[in-house]
Design a protein around this motif. Structure first.
Motif, PDB file in Angstrom:
ATOM      1  N   LEU A  28      -8.682 -17.566   0.598  1.00 40.70           N
ATOM      2  CA  LEU A  28      -7.418 -16.834   0.723  1.00 40.70           C
ATOM      3  C   LEU A  28      -7.652 -15.402   0.252  1.00 40.70           C
ATOM      4  CD1 LEU A  28      -5.030 -19.544  -0.792  1.00 40.70           C
ATOM      5  CD2 LEU A  28      -5.488 -19.087   1.639  1.00 40.70           C
ATOM      6  N   ALA A  29      -7.392 -14.447   1.126  1.00 38.52           N
ATOM      7  CA  ALA A  29      -7.664 -13.045   0.786  1.00 38.52           C
ATOM      8  C   ALA A  29      -6.354 -12.308   0.527  1.00 38.52           C
ATOM      9  CB  ALA A  29      -8.430 -12.368   1.915  1.00 38.52           C
ATOM     10  N   LEU A  30      -6.099 -12.010  -0.730  1.00 34.22           N
ATOM     11  CA  LEU A  30      -4.928 -11.210  -1.106  1.00 34.22           C
ATOM     12  C   LEU A  30      -5.171  -9.781  -0.644  1.00 34.22           C
ATOM     13  CD1 LEU A  30      -4.554 -12.519  -4.758  1.00 34.22           C
ATOM     14  CD2 LEU A  30      -2.788 -12.741  -2.982  1.00 34.22           C
ATOM     15  N   GLU A  31      -4.296  -9.280   0.204  1.00 30.91           N
ATOM     16  CA  GLU A  31      -4.479  -7.919   0.707  1.00 30.91           C
ATOM     17  C   GLU A  31      -3.406  -7.013   0.119  1.00 30.91           C
ATOM     18  OE1 GLU A  31      -4.765  -7.510   4.943  1.00 30.91           O
ATOM     19  OE2 GLU A  31      -5.189  -5.380   4.809  1.00 30.91           O
ATOM     20  N   PRO A  32      -3.787  -6.132  -0.804  1.00 27.92           N
ATOM     21  CA  PRO A  32      -2.798  -5.164  -1.285  1.00 27.92           C
ATOM     22  C   PRO A  32      -2.492  -4.185  -0.159  1.00 27.92           C
ATOM     23  CG  PRO A  32      -4.969  -4.675  -2.224  1.00 27.92           C
ATOM     24  CD  PRO A  32      -5.117  -5.931  -1.415  1.00 27.92           C
ATOM     25  N   LEU A  33      -1.210  -3.998   0.117  1.00 24.44           N
ATOM     26  CA  LEU A  33      -0.813  -3.044   1.161  1.00 24.44           C
ATOM     27  C   LEU A  33      -0.445  -1.698   0.549  1.00 24.44           C
ATOM     28  CD1 LEU A  33       1.327  -4.975   3.813  1.00 24.44           C
ATOM     29  CD2 LEU A  33      -1.120  -5.056   3.388  1.00 24.44           C
ATOM     30  N   ASN A  34      -0.411  -0.691   1.394  1.00 23.66           N
ATOM     31  CA  ASN A  34       0.041   0.632   0.965  1.00 23.66           C
ATOM     32  C   ASN A  34       1.415   0.517   0.294  1.00 23.66           C
ATOM     33  OD1 ASN A  34       1.264   3.391   1.266  1.00 23.66           O
ATOM     34  ND2 ASN A  34      -0.757   3.779   2.159  1.00 23.66           N
ATOM     35  N   PRO A  35       1.633   1.249  -0.805  1.00 26.40           N
ATOM     36  CA  PRO A  35       2.922   1.166  -1.509  1.00 26.40           C
ATOM     37  C   PRO A  35       4.140   1.429  -0.626  1.00 26.40           C
ATOM     38  CG  PRO A  35       1.309   2.232  -2.912  1.00 26.40           C
ATOM     39  CD  PRO A  35       0.648   2.042  -1.571  1.00 26.40           C
ATOM     40  N   VAL A  36       3.948   2.065   0.509  1.00 29.10           N
ATOM     41  CA  VAL A  36       5.099   2.305   1.385  1.00 29.10           C
ATOM     42  C   VAL A  36       5.721   0.998   1.872  1.00 29.10           C
ATOM     43  CG1 VAL A  36       3.864   2.452   3.580  1.00 29.10           C
ATOM     44  CG2 VAL A  36       5.929   3.810   3.245  1.00 29.10           C
ATOM     45  N   TYR A  37       4.969  -0.087   1.838  1.00 28.66           N
ATOM     46  CA  TYR A  37       5.479  -1.387   2.265  1.00 28.66           C
ATOM     47  C   TYR A  37       6.045  -2.214   1.117  1.00 28.66           C
ATOM     48  CZ  TYR A  37       2.601  -0.443   6.392  1.00 28.66           C
ATOM     49  OH  TYR A  37       2.027   0.114   7.499  1.00 28.66           O
ATOM     50  N   GLY A  38       6.085  -1.634  -0.075  1.00 30.21           N
ATOM     51  CA  GLY A  38       6.441  -2.408  -1.260  1.00 30.21           C
ATOM     52  C   GLY A  38       7.799  -3.081  -1.194  1.00 30.21           C
ATOM     53  N   GLY A  39       8.740  -2.477  -0.515  1.00 32.19           N
ATOM     54  CA  GLY A  39      10.085  -3.030  -0.490  1.00 32.19           C
ATOM     55  C   GLY A  39      10.192  -4.326   0.288  1.00 32.19           C
ATOM     56  N   ASN A  40       9.688  -4.314   1.529  1.00 28.20           N
ATOM     57  CA  ASN A  40       9.964  -5.465   2.387  1.00 28.20           C
ATOM     58  C   ASN A  40       8.750  -6.286   2.800  1.00 28.20           C
ATOM     59  OD1 ASN A  40       8.925  -3.492   4.018  1.00 28.20           O
ATOM     60  ND2 ASN A  40      10.680  -3.365   5.405  1.00 28.20           N
ATOM     61  N   ARG A  41       7.551  -5.699   2.812  1.00 21.43           N
ATOM     62  CA  ARG A  41       6.403  -6.410   3.370  1.00 21.43           C
ATOM     63  C   ARG A  41       5.394  -6.886   2.336  1.00 21.43           C
ATOM     64  NH1 ARG A  41       6.743  -5.625   8.860  1.00 21.43           N
ATOM     65  NH2 ARG A  41       4.683  -6.453   9.276  1.00 21.43           N
ATOM     66  N   SER A  42       5.267  -6.175   1.218  1.00 25.55           N
ATOM     67  CA  SER A  42       4.243  -6.571   0.240  1.00 25.55           C
ATOM     68  C   SER A  42       4.546  -6.029  -1.145  1.00 25.55           C
ATOM     69  CB  SER A  42       2.863  -6.061   0.678  1.00 25.55           C
ATOM     70  OG  SER A  42       1.883  -6.403  -0.284  1.00 25.55           O
ATOM     71  N   CYS A  43       4.925  -6.913  -2.028  1.00 24.82           N
ATOM     72  CA  CYS A  43       5.095  -6.474  -3.421  1.00 24.82           C
ATOM     73  C   CYS A  43       3.725  -6.227  -4.063  1.00 24.82           C
ATOM     74  CB  CYS A  43       5.916  -7.483  -4.217  1.00 24.82           C
ATOM     75  SG  CYS A  43       5.204  -9.133  -4.270  1.00 24.82           S
ATOM     76  N   LEU A  44       2.671  -6.665  -3.394  1.00 24.57           N
ATOM     77  CA  LEU A  44       1.310  -6.392  -3.877  1.00 24.57           C
ATOM     78  C   LEU A  44       0.846  -5.103  -3.211  1.00 24.57           C
ATOM     79  CD1 LEU A  44      -1.038  -7.714  -5.579  1.00 24.57           C
ATOM     80  CD2 LEU A  44      -1.951  -8.495  -3.385  1.00 24.57           C
ATOM     81  N   VAL A  45       0.822  -4.015  -3.982  1.00 27.32           N
ATOM     82  CA  VAL A  45       0.552  -2.702  -3.393  1.00 27.32           C
ATOM     83  C   VAL A  45      -0.586  -1.949  -4.063  1.00 27.32           C
ATOM     84  CG1 VAL A  45       2.877  -2.344  -2.454  1.00 27.32           C
ATOM     85  CG2 VAL A  45       2.353  -1.622  -4.803  1.00 27.32           C
ATOM     86  N   SER A  46      -1.271  -2.580  -4.984  1.00 26.02           N
ATOM     87  CA  SER A  46      -2.417  -1.881  -5.577  1.00 26.02           C
ATOM     88  C   SER A  46      -3.573  -2.851  -5.774  1.00 26.02           C
ATOM     89  CB  SER A  46      -2.041  -1.229  -6.912  1.00 26.02           C
ATOM     90  OG  SER A  46      -1.867  -2.203  -7.909  1.00 26.02           O
ATOM     91  N   VAL A  47      -4.779  -2.300  -5.661  1.00 20.90           N
ATOM     92  CA  VAL A  47      -5.974  -3.106  -5.897  1.00 20.90           C
ATOM     93  C   VAL A  47      -5.939  -3.653  -7.320  1.00 20.90           C
ATOM     94  CG1 VAL A  47      -8.494  -3.038  -5.983  1.00 20.90           C
ATOM     95  CG2 VAL A  47      -7.268  -1.782  -4.203  1.00 20.90           C
ATOM     96  N   ARG A  48      -5.437  -2.833  -8.225  1.00 26.85           N
ATOM     97  CA  ARG A  48      -5.312  -3.256  -9.617  1.00 26.85           C
ATOM     98  C   ARG A  48      -4.519  -4.559  -9.741  1.00 26.85           C
ATOM     99  NH1 ARG A  48      -1.246  -2.268 -13.476  1.00 26.85           N
ATOM    100  NH2 ARG A  48      -2.008  -2.051 -15.616  1.00 26.85           N
ATOM    101  N   ASP A  49      -3.366  -4.622  -9.104  1.00 28.73           N
ATOM    102  CA  ASP A  49      -2.548  -5.835  -9.184  1.00 28.73           C
ATOM    103  C   ASP A  49      -3.222  -7.008  -8.481  1.00 28.73           C
ATOM    104  OD1 ASP A  49      -0.632  -4.515 -10.651  1.00 28.73           O
ATOM    105  OD2 ASP A  49       0.705  -4.156  -8.960  1.00 28.73           O
ATOM    106  N   ALA A  50      -3.954  -6.720  -7.408  1.00 30.06           N
ATOM    107  CA  ALA A  50      -4.659  -7.796  -6.706  1.00 30.06           C
ATOM    108  C   ALA A  50      -5.770  -8.369  -7.585  1.00 30.06           C
ATOM    109  CB  ALA A  50      -5.230  -7.277  -5.387  1.00 30.06           C
ATOM    110  N   VAL A  51      -6.487  -7.483  -8.264  1.00 28.44           N
ATOM    111  CA  VAL A  51      -7.552  -7.946  -9.168  1.00 28.44           C
ATOM    112  C   VAL A  51      -6.950  -8.788 -10.290  1.00 28.44           C
ATOM    113  CG1 VAL A  51      -9.292  -7.170 -10.842  1.00 28.44           C
ATOM    114  CG2 VAL A  51      -9.087  -6.033  -8.613  1.00 28.44           C
ATOM    115  N   ASP A  52      -5.832  -8.308 -10.848  1.00 30.67           N
ATOM    116  CA  ASP A  52      -5.169  -9.069 -11.915  1.00 30.67           C
ATOM    117  C   ASP A  52      -4.726 -10.444 -11.419  1.00 30.67           C
ATOM    118  OD1 ASP A  52      -5.508  -7.044 -13.732  1.00 30.67           O
ATOM    119  OD2 ASP A  52      -3.450  -6.280 -13.587  1.00 30.67           O
ATOM    120  N   MET A  53      -4.199 -10.487 -10.195  1.00 30.36           N
ATOM    121  CA  MET A  53      -3.705 -11.768  -9.684  1.00 30.36           C
ATOM    122  C   MET A  53      -4.854 -12.736  -9.421  1.00 30.36           C
ATOM    123  SD  MET A  53      -1.087 -12.592  -6.541  1.00 30.36           S
ATOM    124  CE  MET A  53       0.174 -11.477  -7.143  1.00 30.36           C
ATOM    125  N   CYS A  54      -5.946 -12.224  -8.883  1.00 28.25           N
ATOM    126  CA  CYS A  54      -7.143 -13.061  -8.700  1.00 28.25           C
ATOM    127  C   CYS A  54      -7.591 -13.669 -10.022  1.00 28.25           C
ATOM    128  CB  CYS A  54      -8.299 -12.218  -8.167  1.00 28.25           C
ATOM    129  SG  CYS A  54      -8.430 -12.220  -6.403  1.00 28.25           S
TER     130      CYS A  54
END
Lengths: 286, 286
Positions: free
Chosen positions: A150-176
């Motif tokens: 399963l590959a967590l893909e952080p999206l650009n922060p512009v999508y933070g509202g509706n498409r991806s609350c995961l918007v930074s590599v930092r948060d993706a690393v923390d979640m992993c």
């Protein structure tokens, strides 16, 4: 860093580059046409979208391998949170399960997760990330059983509202790290991370064997649409070689997958031209 | 954390909330009308845009203070890098100087810097940030002489290409530290940082007395335009109290300035309604 200047065997097509992620876009090539065109050009693999696979996952996977390539991955899980998510936890888990099964049937190693946005009414990206983490942790053993990463893909922060609350590599690393399952990893996409000067240090922090995919495109300085106006590599402002260096320094040695959503430009061109350009740019500017 | 539930003396209007940053938008109120309406409602201050000040800086500044308020700041320097910057270094420095002079003439303590995007042809956000740093360091003593604080404002990464190569609080903190001038500080805007889970730790890293401004609005989950579709506080997904807590924990005790670009919604309403709503939301959800 790998030298691709005369070798594109590690280049893969994400079929979104031909508009296959959205109904009514692109030239409408069949999967057979796409497979043949990629094989003719010596690409290493293809990543598909669920909507084009339907009930043909096993057949399409076999065709890709028969043509001498790999199925690199599948896009994607359902949204897990936010306004675009399915209405119930059970519906989300059922569809998550179906996407894992399709990845398995394709013989693809990786399923991309796009998390979904901020939980409605929560006003909290933190709470939303916790919900995502819980759902991904729940499904990680199911995916492992199916040999799927399963590959967590952080999206650009512009999508933070509706498409991806995961918007930074930092948060993706923390979640992993918090989930702590070998098959929960990260996908890095140029469009989403090109601006992040902490990319190299965050990927080092992730540790080895945590990157499951690397996606190429470019960020256009004067982008007209943040969903469907991505650039071809070399057209934009991203430091493509620098980003790949960061990804490879962190241990990634897999495919480089071109994923260009471009409703008014590349999706309107002949797919042969798109594929030829993609190969050329991969060798020269990526 | 300050309690504003029955006190809006630290609330300020950024006149962009009435469309004054762009020609042809908003109700077209004169500066006198804006000052009167803000004073009537007991606001603490106003931040203006250069285009509405013209040659009247001293007069407008005096009128604001005569009405019992402060001029909180001025928007903004010219773009320093990227496709929207003036054509020569000298032209940029001259206009930078003019914006410092206008801030001084208004009697405003803070001039906001919006850096400009990636240097054309460079494909390098890092190189672009270095150019910004050099230009800001050059102008910092000029601003100090005029009693003006320069506020580096990191913008949302969606603007990275053309409007601001400075897109993270992390990079703004690093740039402040590298320049090392007391009057080079940071402005924090909800629109630009709401997604950043490292906000509190980065602001702590900045140290005391490094925040020169705090800007309020909201991020709409289904935003239709990333330049001109900001939400009123409470309409979106941002954790407004959490963000203010982070800013105040880092030592900020200044005005909270409402800055809402909203071409199709708030700019079309009567400014009296906009101001009344702003006061109500400030007391209840910020």
């Amino acid at each position: 860093m790998r030298d691709f200047s005369s070798d594109h065997s590690m280049l893969a097509l994400n079929t979104a580059t031909l508009g296959h992620n959205l109904k009514g876009h692109g030239a409408g090539w069949s999967s057979e046409q796409v497979i043949e065109a990629c094989a003719e050009r010596g690409l290493g693999g293809i990543t598909f979208w669920r909507r084009e696979i339907g009930t043909r996952a096993i057949d399409i996977g076999d065709r890709v391998r028969d043509a001498g390539m790999q199925v690199v991955g599948l896009c994607r899980t359902p949204f897990l949170t936010g306004p675009l998510a399915l209405p119930s936890r059970q519906a989300i888990l059922d569809d998550f399960h179906a996407s894992i099964q399709m990845t398995h049937d394709l013989g693809a190693p990786v399923l991309t997760i796009v998390t979904g946005g901020v939980i409605e009414g929560s006003h909290s990206i933190t709470e939303s990330l916790k919900r995502v983490q819980e759902l991904v942790a729940t499904m990680a053993p199911v995916a492992a059983e199916a040999n799927v990463v399963l590959a967590l893909e952080p999206l650009n922060p512009v999508y933070g509202g509706n498409r991806s609350c995961l918007v930074s590599v930092r948060d993706a690393v923390d979640m992993c790290a918090a989930i702590g399952a070998d098959n929960v990893q990260i996908a890095i996409d140029v469009y989403h991370v090109w601006w992040d000067t902490s990319l190299a240090s965050e990927l080092k922090r992730a540790g080895r064997n945590r990157i499951a995919g690397y996606h190429l495109c470019d960020w256009l300085a004067d982008t007209t649409d943040v969903l469907l106006d991505r650039g071809m590599m070399g057209e934009g402002v991203a430091d493509l070689k620098g980003i790949r260096a960061a990804v490879e320094d962190a241990g990634y040695d897999g495919y480089c997958e071109v994923e260009i959503f471009s409703a008014d430009n590349w999706w309107k061109r002949n797919p042969d031209e798109v594929l030829d350009t993609m190969v050329d740019r991969f060798r020269t500017v990526c």
